[in-house]
Design a protein around this motif. Structure first.
Motif, PDB file in Angstrom:
ATOM      1  N   HIS A 213     -35.733  56.391 -29.827  1.00  0.00           N
ATOM      2  CA  HIS A 213     -36.481  57.259 -28.845  1.00  0.00           C
ATOM      3  C   HIS A 213     -37.993  57.579 -29.435  1.00  0.00           C
ATOM      4  CE1 HIS A 213     -33.472  57.982 -26.154  1.00  0.00           C
ATOM      5  NE2 HIS A 213     -32.530  58.528 -27.058  1.00  0.00           N
ATOM      6  N   PRO A 214     -38.803  57.506 -28.741  1.00  0.00           N
ATOM      7  CA  PRO A 214     -40.268  57.785 -29.524  1.00  0.00           C
ATOM      8  C   PRO A 214     -40.545  59.011 -29.757  1.00  0.00           C
ATOM      9  CG  PRO A 214     -40.533  57.359 -26.946  1.00  0.00           C
ATOM     10  CD  PRO A 214     -38.961  56.897 -27.501  1.00  0.00           C
TER      11      PRO A 214
ATOM     12  N   ARG B  67     -39.739  64.102 -27.949  1.00  0.00           N
ATOM     13  CA  ARG B  67     -39.649  62.727 -27.451  1.00  0.00           C
ATOM     14  C   ARG B  67     -40.724  62.838 -26.319  1.00  0.00           C
ATOM     15  NH1 ARG B  67     -33.420  61.761 -25.701  1.00  0.00           N
ATOM     16  NH2 ARG B  67     -34.679  60.223 -24.266  1.00  0.00           N
ATOM     17  N   ILE B  68     -41.228  61.440 -26.211  1.00  0.00           N
ATOM     18  CA  ILE B  68     -42.253  60.978 -25.130  1.00  0.00           C
ATOM     19  C   ILE B  68     -41.766  60.357 -24.147  1.00  0.00           C
ATOM     20  CG2 ILE B  68     -44.311  61.881 -26.385  1.00  0.00           C
ATOM     21  CD1 ILE B  68     -44.736  58.907 -26.805  1.00  0.00           C
ATOM     22  N   ASP B  69     -40.445  59.962 -24.166  1.00  0.00           N
ATOM     23  CA  ASP B  69     -39.770  59.146 -22.976  1.00  0.00           C
ATOM     24  C   ASP B  69     -39.055  60.081 -22.259  1.00  0.00           C
ATOM     25  OD1 ASP B  69     -37.775  59.667 -24.998  1.00  0.00           O
ATOM     26  OD2 ASP B  69     -37.204  57.562 -24.830  1.00  0.00           O
ATOM     27  N   GLY B  70     -38.384  59.615 -21.153  1.00  0.00           N
ATOM     28  CA  GLY B  70     -37.447  60.473 -20.302  1.00  0.00           C
ATOM     29  C   GLY B  70     -38.221  61.519 -19.507  1.00  0.00           C
TER      30      GLY B  70
ATOM     31  N   SER C 210     -44.768  55.984 -14.045  1.00  0.00           N
ATOM     32  CA  SER C 210     -44.399  55.325 -15.189  1.00  0.00           C
ATOM     33  C   SER C 210     -45.550  54.910 -16.120  1.00  0.00           C
ATOM     34  CB  SER C 210     -43.471  54.185 -14.787  1.00  0.00           C
ATOM     35  OG  SER C 210     -43.055  53.131 -16.040  1.00  0.00           O
ATOM     36  N   VAL C 211     -45.141  55.003 -17.396  1.00  0.00           N
ATOM     37  CA  VAL C 211     -46.128  54.611 -18.491  1.00  0.00           C
ATOM     38  C   VAL C 211     -45.405  53.864 -19.531  1.00  0.00           C
ATOM     39  CG1 VAL C 211     -47.724  56.373 -17.923  1.00  0.00           C
ATOM     40  CG2 VAL C 211     -46.024  56.614 -19.681  1.00  0.00           C
ATOM     41  N   PRO C 212     -46.317  52.883 -20.230  1.00  0.00           N
ATOM     42  CA  PRO C 212     -45.640  51.754 -20.941  1.00  0.00           C
ATOM     43  C   PRO C 212     -45.821  52.678 -22.444  1.00  0.00           C
ATOM     44  CG  PRO C 212     -47.936  51.145 -20.404  1.00  0.00           C
ATOM     45  CD  PRO C 212     -47.429  52.345 -19.580  1.00  0.00           C
ATOM     46  N   VAL C 213     -45.118  53.469 -22.783  1.00  0.00           N
ATOM     47  CA  VAL C 213     -44.764  54.287 -24.181  1.00  0.00           C
ATOM     48  C   VAL C 213     -44.709  53.125 -25.195  1.00  0.00           C
ATOM     49  CG1 VAL C 213     -44.245  56.244 -23.027  1.00  0.00           C
ATOM     50  CG2 VAL C 213     -42.553  54.809 -23.932  1.00  0.00           C
ATOM     51  N   ASP C 214     -44.313  52.103 -25.098  1.00  0.00           N
ATOM     52  CA  ASP C 214     -44.149  51.080 -26.091  1.00  0.00           C
ATOM     53  C   ASP C 214     -45.337  50.457 -26.607  1.00  0.00           C
ATOM     54  OD1 ASP C 214     -43.988  49.992 -23.694  1.00  0.00           O
ATOM     55  OD2 ASP C 214     -43.622  48.089 -24.218  1.00  0.00           O
ATOM     56  N   LEU C 215     -46.409  50.806 -25.913  1.00  0.00           N
ATOM     57  CA  LEU C 215     -47.785  50.301 -26.555  1.00  0.00           C
ATOM     58  C   LEU C 215     -48.293  51.278 -27.445  1.00  0.00           C
ATOM     59  CD1 LEU C 215     -49.801  49.755 -23.184  1.00  0.00           C
ATOM     60  CD2 LEU C 215     -48.515  47.923 -24.459  1.00  0.00           C
ATOM     61  N   LEU C 216     -47.719  52.367 -27.834  1.00  0.00           N
ATOM     62  CA  LEU C 216     -48.013  53.402 -28.837  1.00  0.00           C
ATOM     63  C   LEU C 216     -47.784  52.899 -30.307  1.00  0.00           C
ATOM     64  CD1 LEU C 216     -48.530  55.254 -26.263  1.00  0.00           C
ATOM     65  CD2 LEU C 216     -47.785  57.355 -27.771  1.00  0.00           C
ATOM     66  N   LEU C 217     -48.612  53.140 -31.133  1.00  0.00           N
ATOM     67  CA  LEU C 217     -48.406  52.698 -32.443  1.00  0.00           C
ATOM     68  C   LEU C 217     -48.298  54.002 -33.302  1.00  0.00           C
ATOM     69  CD1 LEU C 217     -50.985  49.619 -33.057  1.00  0.00           C
ATOM     70  CD2 LEU C 217     -48.310  49.653 -32.819  1.00  0.00           C
TER      71      LEU C 217
ATOM     72  N   GLY D 104     -41.743  64.621 -22.323  1.00  0.00           N
ATOM     73  CA  GLY D 104     -41.574  63.370 -21.751  1.00  0.00           C
ATOM     74  C   GLY D 104     -42.077  63.564 -20.503  1.00  0.00           C
ATOM     75  N   ALA D 105     -41.791  64.613 -19.586  1.00  0.00           N
ATOM     76  CA  ALA D 105     -42.628  64.859 -18.286  1.00  0.00           C
ATOM     77  C   ALA D 105     -43.853  65.335 -18.589  1.00  0.00           C
ATOM     78  CB  ALA D 105     -41.669  65.922 -17.540  1.00  0.00           C
TER      79      ALA D 105
END
Length: 362
Positions: free
Chosen positions: A322-323, A345-348, A284-291, A353-354
Motif C-alpha cells: 500500500h502506498p 495510505r493514499i489508496d482505497g 480514480s487517480v493513478p497513484v502508481d505514478l508517484l515516486l 485515501g479519500a
C-alpha cells in the motif's frame, strides 16, 4: 554361469548399492545444511535493524560512479530515465522538478508505536541545483552533480523526514541548535477540543529551531518559545525540503521559486510538477505514478471547504504493497507514517485515501 561372471555381477551390484547409499547420505546432508543456512538467514533478517535505527555511519553505500548510462525519455509525466548497462533504471529526472530519485541500497523504516507496517525502499531522493528539462544530461552542471549525487551517502529527503519521527534522537549543529529529533505538532489547545483541534497549528520550521528566520524578501519571523521542537504539516515539509535540503522558502502563500507557507499554497501556487489531481473522492487517480519524495495534499477538514488543508511526503509502498506517506499530525503529536488519526495510505477509501487531491514533484 561361471564363478568369475557371478563374482563380477555381485561386485557390480555391490558397487551400485554403495553408490546409491552414498548419494542418499549426501542428499540428506545437503538438505540439512540447506535448512540450517535458511534458518540462519531468516534469523539474521529478523535481527536486521531498521534504517531509522542504524548508526548513520552504516546507513548507506555509494551506488555508482556516475558514468556509462543511457538516457531515455518517457511520458506521463515527461521525464528522463538514466539506465545502466543491464537496462535497469538508476535515476529518474522529471521535467520541471528539482527532485531526482536515485537507486541505492535498500533501507527499511519502522514506527512500532503507531503501526505494524514497514517501508523498504531503494529510492534515494536528492535535490538538483535547478529544475530538470529534456536533454539536461548533456549540460556541464549535470555531469558534476550526478557523479557527486551517486556517491553521496549523507541522509536524503526520506531519511531526513524520518529524523523527526517518534523517538528519533535529538541532534544539534555546531552552534548548539537542535536540527533533528522527535518533533511535536503544536502546543495543547488552551480551549480544549474546541473545533476538534486538540493542538494548535501555525507552527513553522523556525519554531522547531528556536531561531529567527530571514526570508528572501528580507522579512523576518521570530519563533514562539512555546512551540520549540514542533511544526505543523506544512512546517514539517518546509523543515525537510527547505531548511535541511536547501529548497528556498517563502514567508507567505505567494507564487515564486520557493515553498509557500501552507499546504494549500504549496499545492496551488508552489513550484514543481503536478503528478496527479482530482476533485472528489470517487475520481480514480493513478497513484502508481508517484515516486518517493513527492508531496501529497489532502482535503480532510470540512471547515476549510475546498481548501487543501494537509500535506505530507510520499515514502513508497509498505510491506503490504500500500502506498504510504509521512506527515506531521496532531493525533500523533508530530511526524508519523503510522495509523493514528487515519491510516497513512493514499489508496482505497480510508481517511487519507479519500482525502487525497493533489500530488506534486518538487
Amino acid at each position: 554361469m561361471s564363478s568369475n561372471r557371478r563374482r563380477s555381477t555381485r561386485n557390480r551390484k555391490r558397487g551400485q548399492l554403495t553408490a546409491l547409499v552414498l548419494v542418499t547420505v549426501l542428499a540428506v546432508v545437503a538438505g540439512s545444511l540447506h535448512r540450517e543456512l535458511r534458518e540462519y538467514a531468516d534469523e539474521q533478517a529478523k535481527n536486521e535493524p531498521a534504517a531509522n535505527e542504524r548508526p548513520p555511519a552504516i546507513a548507506a553505500v555509494a551506488p555508482g560512479d556516475g558514468t556509462g548510462y543511457v538516457y531515455d525519455r518517457v511520458q506521463d509525466p515527461d521525464r528522463t530515465l538514466a539506465r545502466d548497462a543491464r537496462g535497469d533504471t538508476v535515476a529518474t529526472f522529471t521535467d520541471g522538478a528539482r527532485t531526482a530519485v536515485l537507486r541505492g541500497p535498500v533501507r527499511k523504516f519502522t514506527e512500532p508505536r503507531t503501526t505494524t507496517a514497514t517501508v523498504a525502499t531503494d529510492a534515494w531522493v536528492r535535490l538538483m541545483p535547478q529544475p530538470w528539462k529534456a536533454e539536461a544530461q548533456n549540460e556541464p552542471w549535470f555531469r558534476t552533480w550526478f557523479a557527486a549525487a551517486l556517491a553521496d551517502t549523507s541522509p536524503d529527503v526520506i531519511a531526513v523526514a524520518l529524523e523527526y519521527g517518534d523517538g528519533a534522537p535529538a541532534r544539534k549543529d555546531k552552534a548548539g541548535v537542535q536540527v533533528a529529533g522527535d518533533a511535536g505538532f503544536g502546543p495543547i489547545n488552551p480551549d480544549g477540543s474546541s473545533g476538534n483541534d486538540l493542538r494548535l497549528e501555525q507552527t513553522d520550521f523556525y519554531d522547531y529551531l528556536g531561531q529567527t528566520w530571514t526570508f528572501p524578501d528580507k522579512s523576518k519571523e521570530t519563533p514562539d518559545p512555546t512551540r520549540h521542537a514542533m511544526f505543523d504539516c506544512s512546517g514539517f515539509v518546509r523543515m525537510v525540503y527547505g531548511y535541511r535540503m536547501g529548497y528556498p522558502l517563502l514567508r507567505t502563500d505567494t507564487k515564486g521559486t520557493g515553498l509557500p507557507r501552507t499546504a494549500n499554497g504549496m499545492a496551488t501556487v508552489g513550484p514543481g510538477t503536478t503528478i496527479l489531481r482530482r476533485t472528489h473522492p470517487d475520481q480514480s487517480v493513478p497513484v502508481d505514478l508517484l515516486l518517493p519524495g513527492d508531496l501529497v495534499f489532502f482535503e480532510i477538514d470540512p471547515r476549510t471547504g475546498e481548501r487543501l488543508d494537509h500535506t505530507g511526503i510520499y515514502l513508497g509502498p509498505d510491506d503490504a504493497g500500500h502506498p504510504r506517506f509521512v506527515s506531521s499530525r496532531e493525533e500523533a503529536n508530530g511526524p508519523t507514517f503510522g495509523d493514528l488519526g487515519g491510516t497513512s495510505r493514499i489508496d482505497g477509501s480510508g481517511f487519507y485515501g479519500a482525502g487525497l487531491r493533489v500530488a506534486k514533484r518538487l
